[in-house]
Every structure is written in structure tokens, then in C-alpha cells.
Design a protein around this motif. Structure first.
Motif: not given
Lengths: 293, 293, 293, 293
Positions: C155, C157, C183-187, C189-190, C193-196
Motif C-alpha cells: 500500500a 505510494t 497494490i492493495r485496493t478494495f477490489e 475479484m483480483t 490492482t496492477m498500477d501500470l
């Protein structure tokens, strides 16, 4: 008209620091002054389900010392296949409960279409979390002369919340109550994360009264009393608490609803704790309970 | 009526895996088939600001190969003191731009009140992030026979997003385009965090076409081309890109808008990259550019 | 010594924009130049489990075109009751795999205690997400002359990530590879969350080569190819991909591991896509595959 | 040895519900029983800066009723260019302060390397947020017979936090104090978001005593008293509060530190509020202050 705003300065009340607090909001025909340093509790079911459930719950929360009855007639639900509320029928039941108990009616408007109807029945109009940035609705509620509870968005910052309040204020309505109801975080053992730092911050920096909703804030019945006490001591002017006569049979949010006995016990704790802070729990029976009672 | 849905199976298209994809959406009078494996780009300014800005931008994006023109006439803004859009005047300018270029008009409805007007002018109706859980608006747009772009909420899960789409579908409209536009995270060096895993997941599991908006996804002009390419290769059916003739003078979102030259260069890159994937960039000049062109 | 840093300017490579990119990192005895515009892929199992599993996987990924073999010998696990890795035995198996295939060995150091041992066996030392702010470990790895993969915290920055890299650089080691791994997000289902957008941003603003780990980035095997392609087109210099000979039997992360056949197919896609971008997929067979091959 | 664990059941204490609470932790030579229903406060500066600052602060917090002195000698800082603490010299100053005041020393170990030294000086060893998943450090501190404060990670779930505690317990040390210190959210007007729902939940479901750190929880001096009260009423067994003789000159975290006068006032409020809850604020002067005093 049941409510009216007074622009008088909030009087000093015991040990409460009210610096920067500019106004109180008068609620209902009796003109209960929200934001004057006292504590007011609003309680009731998530949704109005049927006449028996509502009237029984209303009687119980009034008896325990609540000043308002919450109950959703129009329910914003994540899925279209969930129970959507009783609509106008629900509003009529709320009005009947008010007749019988004297409780203020607090219920949500979910659209500009149902706002006029909601406003006709409600003493305080609630704008829910999912509508916090529904700007046309904010503007519409801003044109009415009724107190408004503006719930914080699920993942909104305090700044965005105050900007949303500004939509209401700009349209002409300054009777705004900011309600912290928990924000979304990574935690899954509680439904949301109650942000009591936001409650404390708003008490310091914002002129609007602050409400806290510990029921949505944690989503677990057994934690509601602890968070209700914590919200009081963090500075909340008001609490919004879910109560259901039979939580295990509730159509929504049963797992976070207190039963009437649990609610009555919590009210006793809050009454004592308010006293230590020099604050008074206001109920319908004759104004202030507490130090001066 | 400009658009109509076809329930035919998506045809196999080169190397694109379309298993599970059940339908395409026909856009505009020409019936461009969104979701058939081709790539379609919609571009334009965040807000319609004035006639010159809009017509100039429209001409440029059409020339570069876009099939649609985006532009907000009703703008949902966090603060009531920000520019709120030109309203109906903006819609008229969009219609004029369509007349001149043939571009499909994509613009946002922010309320059930302005939806009828928006629907009259738009080829594709956009529901913005802040409205993703405005259930009365979802239901209202679900009763219309126009394609709808449903943007993902700022902090919504994919499940909530699909539940929101279900409100539209339940009301009768299956012409739904799901648009990933970045979600809120702790990162502050980009405006949002583009969730391309969501794009890839929806391509696998969901029958609706998927769109990606890299402009809001990162909020920085210099990163838009990289994220646009990435969205294409992750499987997006369509891209929504902010273009402004003079980004530094834009009334909103200038820092994330490409100028016409940058956009034209990006379109060339996308065209080549689509080719490698066995996909075709569709434009207005004669259907498909690409392998088969 | 297997690796060494070169301070030469990155050469222009086809359409890749390398402005601001100041250095490449030479990997292994052959001195493969990471960050010169080419693409290098590192693949292998989450954890080294046994000799057969590792050697078989190594042979497969080398054959498909990987330049490095990843595999954890010391595993940081959320629960103390999960498999913790084979330790030194695992390192010896990695060394044996290197002997047989020529692949670079990439493995994680989880403490200052196991760092010396890891450094003895590894060509590239990995610092995992949970250790991104383990400052004593960062300083210790900064005193060694080996390339380091610094994974982004769960998590964190981008700013905190660069500050962590600065601990390594300050201690004397500039051979830093920044690895985005979701990174960790609320999602839910994955997995992450890949931060491209971060990948694209670092390509623009940071002198260190950028790696992307789509396996952890989404946690779902069926999405890994789409995110690997997306990471390449967003500008990643290198990809880290989990491959297991029998994903369904893996002791950890099986659901996000490709099998050798899926990996080989992905490598073909990446090779073609790199070509379009004017980039070359480098493998062990004779340097560069691609435009110049 | 200064501390020792007792496996006796926590005695019933006034209105505190202790069901499920299995053990208390004995602190220091006097054997103060943390987790027995009383309230204990630990206070002091973020970092030990110099002798005068520390001794003056220690005298003030002891006088006001704290039982422990916090102060960092080894500071984990996001940037390598920030003040990193006085190291062993800082530990010696803490020991001197203990000699003079009787306060328990609470200070952080940041690595397995400095743990032995820290353990020699500290009465309670702190494991900081950034180290919550430093598993080798958790195991090492688990092998020592000293109470450990385990701070929750910046973006950790309660489940991960309890898993981290399990590393310590598995290694043999059950004297674990769980410290909620605020989690990262989107809010920027406060430094972190204090999760008092977690405090309430752990009180219900976990056998370890719970501590709350409102200073890091909000990062703003003016909000610390409100959150300290809230944490007490939510059920915290202990509070950790930053106090500095001259907050405006602090080398770190000055904006969230109380000065001695503000701290003394807060202690009075806490003492009164604990009384209402049937709890006692324990200090060094003769055991329990409160109902039984």
C-alpha cells in the motif's frame, strides 16, 4: 412547518468546547436545539418493513430516550434484486409512529422525484452515502426549509463532504447535519471503518452539527455500544442507531441492529457518560436529562 | 433512432479471444459494431466550452480516426463554485459538430431531469463515476433505447459496478458499455489508478463491451499514450481520450488532455498495435483500418 | 562477480523514448543490459519446492526465452503456519538450475541474516513487498554490489517506494530495479490492482529500470497474459512471471502461475508486440530477438 | 527481570466486560497488571532528542499520571535523509529517566541487530507499523521474555495483524499488546484514520490487551484529546500518547505532540471518564486512582 433554523450563537455548555461553532439547528415543533452541546439520539430500523415492526420499535426507542425515529421508505440498494423499501406506504407508517410517540421522523430521499414526498412526511431529510455527490439532489434539498442529514460518501474525503454540504448551503438551506457513518477501508472484519477523527475535526473546524452512525460504522451489533460511546466522547452532537424489534428477522442490516433492550442499556450508558462531559442527553419527556435534570 | 442492439454472436477476429462474449452494440446510423473485436476511439474535450473549441477539436479527432466525440454539457463538479457546463447550449454545439464530421456524440446525463434532453442529442449516453450508484438515474437510462457508457465509481468494486449495470439491464436496456476510468488509491502522483486487471477480467467474464479512459485513469498528459496502449493490449474494445485544442487553456482537466498532434500520433501507434493483435482500428472513413484494410 | 553497472547512456532504441533514463544495469556474466530499451523476462515458481519441479520449470522457461529464473528459498508468509521455503537447500537447487540452463538466479532475501547467503547464490537479489520499508535490510543490500529488485510495498505510494530505493542508493548500490507488483485496493475479484500508471510514470521520471509482475498484480492465471502485454506496452523494461510445471499442485500461488505451455505462448505474443514498439525481446540464445535479429 | 506474565484470569472490574479475555500482562518490577480492566497511559516524545528534553518530559508525564515513558532511540524513517535517532545513547537516556521517575521504558526495536540492545534497556519492546510483517524480527522478539507492543501495519487488516502476533506467540512469547495507531485511508486532513472499531472488536474477540495511539491516529495535536477519550470508551486497556516539552521544536511529529500542560489536562479527563466506566487510571504513586482511590 416542523423545523426552523435559529442563528443564535450556541451557548456555552459545561466543558464542551464550542469555539467556532456558529449555529444550532432547531428540530421539530418543540424546537429541540441540535448543536447546543446536548446529545440527541435518533434510532429505528434500517427499513420500514411493516406496521407492527415500526410502531413497536418506535415505542421502544421513544421510551428509552430517543428524540427521532429513523426508517427507510426508499432504500438505495446495491442490487436491483434486493428489497427496495415500501415507498409512500412506508412514509405513512412513519407519520403514524410520530403521531403516537412524538418522535421526529428521519427518512431518506433518494432522488429529486421522491424528495417532495419525503419532505412532506419527514422532520429531517436524510441524504445517503451513495447520494453524497448527487449534485442535482443536493441542490433540490437545498431549496427546502428542512434540516438535512448529509451522510459521508463511502470513500469520500472530508473536503469532498464539505463541498457537498456547500451545494446545499448555496441553494439556501443551512440546516445541515454532517453524519459520519464509516468509510470503506481494507478491513473486512467490520463493515466499514468509523472515522472518529473526522468527528473530532469537524467539531473543531466546522459550524454544522455532527452526527455519528456507529451501526453502519462497524456493521456488528456487539460493537455498536462501544462505538456509540466513543463517538459521544469524540464530540458528536447526535447519534443515529439502528434498532429493530427482531434483528434476526430484519429485511436488511439485521446483523448491525440492536434490539430494544440492548438499546435501552446503551442509552443509560450514554446518559451517564454525557454527564461527565457536562453534556445532557435530551429526550422527549421534558427536555434535558442530565446534570440539570 | 441512431443505434440498435444486435444479438448476434461476435465473430472471431484474428487472435482476439471472444469466448463468452455474447453480443455487440451497434452504434449510430452506420451501425458500427462495438465489441466485435475491432477498436474504436472516442475523443474530445472534458467540457464543451465554446463553439470554436468544440468544432476545431471535433475536426481534429475525426481526421485522426476517432469515431465519436466526447464533451460534457452537464458537468458534475465536486464544488458548486466550479464551472458546471453549458447545458443545452453545449448539446446543440455537439449536434453541430456531428453534422460537420459524422462523429457520434457522447455526453453525460447527470440527472433524471436532464436525461431526456441529453438522450435527444446523444448517440451514446454517459453515466459518470459519481452517478454509478444513482439508482433512479440507472433505471431511467435503462428505459431508453440508446447505448450507455457506465463509468466505474471512484472506489467501487467490479461487483458493485456489475450490479449497477444490472439496474440498467433490468429496466430493459442491454446496450451497456462498461468504462474503467481509474479508481481511487493512496497514490497522489497520478490522479487515479487505472485498473487494467478489471479490463482484462471483464473481457473474460462479462458480455458487455469494455471501454477504458486513460485520461482520467492517470490525470497526466504525458502518461496517456502509454496507458492507452496498455488498455488496448489488455483487451479494451474502446478508448475514451480527452483531447483539447489548447489543453493549457481548458476550463477543466487540461493537464490530462492531449493536443490534436499528440492525439494523431497516439492513433498511429494504436493502429499498428491493434494490427499485431489481429484487431482493426475502425474509423469513419470507410470502416476498418487494419489488417483487412 | 556476475554483474556490474555501466554508467553509459542508454542508446536510443527504435521508438522507445528513453529521455531522462540515465543508466542500464548489466546482469550476469554475459552482461545483459537491462534498461537499454530491450525487454527481458524472468520466470519461475513462487517457491522452490523440490529438485524435479525446479529443474523442469527452469528448462521450460529458458527454452521459451526467459533470461532469469525466479524462485523463493526464503518465503515471507503472512501466517507462521504456512510453508516458509526450503532455505539454503532451495538456493543450492537454484544454482544447479543455473548451471544447467544459463538462467540468472533471482531470489529473495528476507532479513539481514539470510542476505549474505542469498547474495552468494543470487545474480539478482529480490527485496519483497513486505520488506520495502525494512530499512536495515535496504541498507545492507545497498552495501553489496549486486543488482536488486525492489518490489513496491502493498500500500505504498510511489514517493515512499523511491525513498526506499534511496536507502539502497545512499548505501552505495545504484543497481536498482523497481518492480510494480500490484497494490492493495478494495477490489476482491483480483488479488491486487496492477498500477501500470506507476510503470509509465517511472519510465518518464526515474533513472532506474522498471519491472512489472503481472502474476501478483492480478493473482489469476487467465489474466496474466493480458497484463503482461499491457505492462510491456506501458513501458516496462522487464517482466517477472510465475510459472510452475503443475500450477494446480503448487505449494503457494498456484492459481496465478502459468504452466510452461501457456508461458511459451505468452512469450511469442510479447516478442511480436515488442517488435512493433521497436523493442527486442532478449533471450539467452544469442542476445536479441526482434527487429535486429 | 522486569516483567513477567501471569496466566490468572482477569478479575471482573466494575462494568468492564472481560469475557473471553484470558490473561493480563505484568509490567515492570512492580508488576502492574495490564489488561485487568484498569487504564494505563504511556507517554513521551516521538524520538529521544537530548538529555534535557527527555528528562523534562519524563518528569512531566510521570507527574501527570503516566506509568510508562515512550521515546524512540532507533527511528524507522521513510527517507534516509531524515533524523534516524540517537541509537544506544538514546537508550541510556531512557534508562536514566527511568531511574529518576520510576517510569517503564517503552522503545522500538527496528531490526534483529538492535533488538538485543533494545531489550536490555526496555521494559516493553515496541515493534513499529513498518515492521509488522518483518517476520524474522517478530520471531526474534518472540524468543525474549519481555512484553511487546505490536503496532498495526499502515494498511494491514486485523487478520494480518493477528497473524503477525501469532509469529511472536509461536516463538514463545505471549506478552503481546496490540496497538492500534491509525490506518491509511484517502483522508488527508488527518494523518491516519484511527480504527476504533478494531479496538472494540479486539476487546471482544482477542485475549491480548489492546492499546491505542491517538497521536499517530490523527496526527493533529488539537484532536488527540478527543480521540484519546474515544479510545478509552471504545475499550482500550492502554493509551500511547506523544508528549514533548516543546512540540514546536520537535525533530519529528511535533504537530501531533501535546505539551505537558495539555497532557495533564487530558489525564484529568481520562481519570474522570474511566471512573464512570468503573475503571481506574493506574499511576505510579500508589497503584490505582479512581473508584477505589
Amino acid at each position: 412547518m416542523r423545523t426552523e433554523e435559529t442563528r443564535t450563537e450556541a451557548e456555552s455548555s459545561g466543558k464542551m468546547k464550542n469555539a467556532g461553532r456558529m449555529r444550532t439547528i432547531k428540530l421539530g415543533e418543540r424546537g429541540l436545539a441540535l448543536g447546543d452541546g446536548s446529545l440527541m439520539v435518533i434510532a429505528g430500523p434500517c427499513a420500514v418493513e411493516d406496521r407492527g415492526q415500526l410502531l413497536e420499535t418506535a415505542a421502544a426507542v421513544a421510551e428509552a430516550g430517543a428524540v427521532g425515529l429513523r426508517g427507510g421508505a426508499f432504500k438505495p440498494r446495491t442490487s436491483p434484486h434486493s428489497f427496495q423499501g415500501l415507498g409512500e406506504k412506508g412514509l405513512e407508517l412513519l407519520a403514524e409512529a410520530r403521531e403516537r410517540t412524538g418522535l421526529l421522523v428521519v427518512t431518506e430521499a433518494t432522488s429529486t422525484e421522491n424528495l417532495p414526498l419525503v419532505a412532506e412526511f419527514a422532520d429531517i431529510i436524510q441524504i445517503g452515502s451513495r447520494s453524497m455527490q448527487n449534485f442535482p439532489l443536493l441542490t433540490a434539498v437545498g431549496k427546502r426549509l428542512k434540516p438535512v442529514i448529509l451522510k459521508r460518501g463511502l470513500a469520500s474525503t472530508i473536503k469532498e463532504w464539505l463541498d457537498a454540504a456547500e451545494y446545499i448551503r448555496c441553494a439556501g438551506n443551512e440546516q445541515i447535519i454532517l453524519c459520519e457513518r464509516g468509510i470503506r477501508t481494507f478491513e473486512t472484519m467490520t463493515r466499514n471503518t468509523m472515522d472518529l477523527g473526522a468527528v473530532a475535526l469537524l467539531r473543531h473546524q466546522c459550524k454544522f452539527p455532527v452526527m455519528a452512525d456507529p451501526s453502519h460504522g462497524c456493521g456488528r451489533r456487539e460493537l455498536v455500544p462501544a462505538l456509540a460511546r466513543a463517538a459521544l466522547t469524540a464530540g458528536a452532537d447526535s447519534l443515529l442507531i439502528e434498532v429493530h424489534v427482531k434483528p434476526e428477522q430484519a429485511l436488511s442490516d439485521g446483523q448491525q441492529s440492536l434490539n430494544p433492550m440492548e438499546f435501552a442499556r446503551l442509552m443509560e450508558e450514554l446518559r451517564e457518560m454525557a454527564l461527565v462531559m457536562g453534556r445532557k442527553l435530551v429526550d422527549l419527556k421534558g427536555g434535558h436529562h442530565g446534570a440539570a435534570a
